[in-house]
Design a protein around this motif. Structure first.
Motif: not given
Length: 836
Positions: A238-261
């Motif tokens: 139920g837990t996971e390890a995520v790199t800092g770069k992956a977290q930034v990319d994940e957040g930007m993908t959400m923004v790009e696919d949502g609000f920013l799009r």
């Protein structure tokens, strides 16, 4: 050939100035909107990059229940901290806690913000902490906090002040430090109140054994991916390890696919409208100049030039004009983006856009589009010029056809019928895609039928001028109808600009009416306690219970919101006691009942889409990772206030440690005074951050307030399209004045005065503007009805705004004629008569 083109451009520089300006403004608009999108994306990327400090890997709950980029996840067991600290390659690890926490101002009221209002722990490792102390020190005791500088200024708080934080319980605290997020006063408009680790455990998670996550910093020589791979074996399910770069990319993908799009699409649509309007102005200019050079084209043909060479001549001319205007437009777009950035900063969208960002993609889009629009707009006139027979050089020829062809009439009529039918069918059947396709066809049909309608419309619109202004008015009417293609071309640009403004006015009015009807129809009570607009705002669920015990109140029910996975998909949900809500809200229950406080309810729309009914079992998953099967207790129609899913508070509170209500609905006892109840509720709500206590009518109005700012932006950005259209009218008139130089000289010779000539040109412009404005109003109203009805909104045209649009379009037409009219009146009689 190049020499001829350059001589033509230099010799007719006044004629082409309008085209240059039209292309320049269109490209400026498009470039500005693209650069603004790049700037916003760059700013958000910067926020994400700094949000985790220098964190290399973060440990978090693996369950995601929201598509929002900054949404909180459930807590994890804090015992993971000691395990990951022992992993080879971990230089440091710190627990991270974040949850809801509303900082109160010096006067005890909630500090207003468009962003989330959060609280958590102050990270002691400066490399892991994205915040920096600007004043004071870090918190040590559980009741000490560090607050953002932005919210310290808003709340009139300084180091040493006593205030409170709602988590949602009221926690008395002392401000010991003021922080900044990098070089910003806050993380966008997110309020973050930092306790000590002990304070955050006590007041936010309320459980010493839970944390939101663990942030890790890698030892020298250990990469992020390598560190993540090393810590994964020690993690619990139920837990996971995520790199800092992956977290930034994940957040930007959400923004790009949502609000920013959506943001880019809306801005791009405005830029497209501006370029479309510019295209009509360019086409009209080239059509007139090409018609005026009929004999010149014929002479070139007589001297041996082929049709391809004549087309090339006009094409190269358009390429030079488009290229020069596009280059200027790219530079102008940068300045326009700066103005737009200031506008959006004033609107406080929650992201500070400090510097402009220009991507290569934006330049590669804007530059070819500007040149292509010019070339396409000039293609028709170029082909027409190539068809001029060589013998035309030896005789007088008409520069333009006096009436539209039968083919145009037939094709335009068929298109109009198909377009209107498609819009109507889409509206009646609530098929948005069909209505949108019909809208596009309608615009095409109006463009095709423009020359057909020009002569009768000019006669109708010019009737009052002919009666009121005598000879000048009659000549203006006849001139407008003499060249229907030219009149229609100038009017079409204005028609599109006015049509888009009218469409958006009607559409937004329909949305507002639908929202007002829905809210007003759902809530029949007298008073609402309104805590905010996002899930970290709100107030303690205890307030609604206390309000219900006041002697003047018959019923009171709170309503919160949140996120969870429903049937395997992320969904926003509302939370409350269904049995209490049914007493204050009319949800129009179609199946089942809300009498059970533990009833899970869904909207009829969702039930129909999923094939659910009362009694159906639905699998859900909460942010903490827990899974549960809920049975649908009721299906309701009115979803305006409670959304598509209503989760019982008894179920929801088992999976959250910070239950909140966004609002509470209050129904008075018969004979109770609304004023007295508001006063009592205001006093009762003060310890909860003094949420707004307002009447039902004020609450309904507030639900549509945010649209007002959007309307202002829409009107401001579409003004440029109308300006381009008016420049097209002015350019058309200027060219027609040049074409009619001899005619105007003869008018002066037979007794026409300069004021009469000016009046004639002005009325001609007004007739064209009336044509375009009336067509735009009709187009906008019809498409606004079709698209709004297809989306299920009532047709609600705003009479005042529509009237203003009509007046502005007509007056602007008169203003567009000022310079051409003045030039026509100044023509010398003898030189005008002698011109050829």
């Amino acid at each position: 050939m190049i020499g001829i083109v350059l001589k033509e451009l230099w010799g007719r520089k006044r004629r082409l100035a309008g085209s240059l300006i039209a292309v320049f403004l269109g490209v400026t608009f498009l470039t500005g909107t693209l650069v603004l999108g790049d700037t916003l994306a760059g700013s958000i990327d910067g926020y994400f990059s700094r949000a985790y400090g220098e964190t290399d890997v973060s440990i978090r709950n693996s369950t995601s229940v929201s598509d929002a980029p900054w949404s909180a996840r459930g807590e994890i067991d804090a015992s993971v901290l000691e395990r990951v600290r022992k992993v080879n390659g971990v230089a440091n690890a710190e627990p991270y806690i974040q949850g809801s926490g509303q900082l109160l101002a010096k006067d005890g009221t909630t500090i207003q913000s468009r962003g989330p209002r959060t609280a958590g722990n102050w990270m002691t490792d400066p490399k892991l902490n994205p915040y920096r102390l600007a004043e004071g020190r870090a918190p040590r005791a559980p009741d000490e906090v560090v607050i953002d500088k932005m919210f310290a200024d808003k709340g009139k708080l300084k180091v040493g002040d006593r205030t409170a934080v709602l988590t949602p319980d009221r926690v008395a605290v002392t401000v010991v430090g003021i922080s900044r997020f990098g070089d910003q006063d806050a993380f966008g408009e997110t309020s973050f109140t930092a306790f000590s680790l002990e304070g955050a455990r006590r007041h936010v998670t309320r459980t010493p054994g839970l944390v939101t996550g663990v942030w890790l910093r890698a030892a020298d020589g250990v990469g992020q991916d390598e560190l993540a791979a090393r810590v994964r074996p020690v993690l619990a399910p139920g837990t996971e390890a995520v790199t800092g770069k992956a977290q930034v990319d994940e957040g930007m993908t959400m923004v790009e696919d949502g609000f920013l799009r959506v943001f880019r699409i809306v801005l791009g649509a405005f830029g497209g409208v501006a370029l479309l309007v510019a295209a009509f102005s360019i086409h009209n200019t080239f059509a007139i100049t090409t018609a005026q050079r009929t004999r010149e084209s014929a002479l070139l043909r007589a001297l041996g030039a082929g049709r391809r060479q004549v087309v090339t001549l006009v094409g190269v001319e358009a390429l030079v004009v488009g290229g020069a205007a596009t280059l200027a437009g790219l530079a102008g777009g940068y300045g326009f983006a700066a103005l737009l950035r200031q506008l959006f900063t004033q609107l406080k969208i929650g992201i500070a856009m400090e510097g402009l960002v220009v991507s290569a993609t934006s330049v590669l889009i804007a530059a070819p589009v500007g040149i292509a629009v010019t070339l396409v707009a000039a293609l028709g006139p170029a082909l027409k010029a190539s068809r001029v027979p060589p013998l035309a050089a030896l005789r007088e020829v008409a520069v333009e056809a006096g009436r539209p062809s039968d083919t145009r009439v037939i094709v335009g009529g068929v298109l109009a019928a198909v377009a209107a039918g498609t819009v109507v069918l889409g509206a009646v059947g609530e098929q948005t895609a069909m209505a949108a396709a019909g809208a596009v066809l309608t615009v095409v049909a109006m463009v095709v039928l423009g020359p057909v309608a020009a002569r009768p419309v000019a006669a109708l619109a010019g009737g009052p001028a002919a009666r009121l202004r005598g000879v000048s008015g009659r000549l203006a009417r006849d001139n407008a109808g003499r060249s229907p293609a030219r009149t229609a071309g100038a009017a079409t640009a204005l028609m599109i600009g006015v049509g888009v403004v009218t469409l958006l006015t009607v559409f937004i009015g329909s949305l507002r009416a639908n929202l007002e009807d829905g809210v007003a129809g759902s809530f029949k009570g007298a008073i609402v306690v309104d805590g905010g607009s996002n899930e970290t705002a709100g107030f303690s669920t205890a307030l609604a219970g206390q309000a219900a015990r006041l002697p003047q109140i018959q019923n009171a029910a709170g309503l919160g919101n949140g996120n969870m996975r429903v049937d395997g998909k992320n969904a926003g949900v509302h939370v409350g006691d269904p049995s209490a809500l049914r007493r204050v809200l009319d949800l129009d229950v179609r199946q089942g009942s809300l009498a059970d406080p533990g009833a899970f309810a869904v909207s009829k729309k969702v039930a129909d889409d999923k094939g659910w009914r009362a009694g159906s079992a639905v699998g859900v998953q909460f942010a903490d990772g827990a899974r549960q099967t809920l049975r649908i207790g009721a299906v309701y129609e009115n979803a305006d206030l409670v959304g598509d899913y209503l989760v019982p508070r008894t179920v929801w509170n088992a999976h959250t440690r910070q239950p909140l209500d966004l609002m509470a609905f209050v129904e008075l006892r018969p004979g109770a005074s609304a004023g007295d109840v508001r006063q009592a509720l205001t006093a009762l709500a003060k310890p909860y951050g003094a949420p707004e206590v307002e009447t039902r009518d004020a609450f309904v109005s507030r639900q549509t307030e945010e649209m007002n700012g959007f309307i202002g932006v829409v009107y401001g950005m579409l003004i440029l399209a109308i300006v381009i259209a008016l420049l097209g009218i002015a350019n058309t008139l200027s060219l027609s004045v040049h074409e009619r130089t001899r005619e105007l000289g003869l008018l002066r010779a037979v007794g026409a005065t300069r004021p009469q000539v000016r009046s004639m040109i002005r009325w001609e412009s007004v007739i064209v503007a009336l044509f375009g404005t009336a067509g735009g109003l009709g187009l906008g109203l019809f498409l606004g009805w079709g698209l709004g009805t297809a989306l299920g909104n009532p047709f609600a045209p705003q009479a005042v705004q529509v009237t203003i649009i009509a007046v502005v379009g007509t007056v602007a037409g008169a203003l567009a004629a000022i310079r051409p009219a003045r030039r026509a009146a100044r023509l010398g009689i003898l030189s005008a008569i002698a011109s050829v």
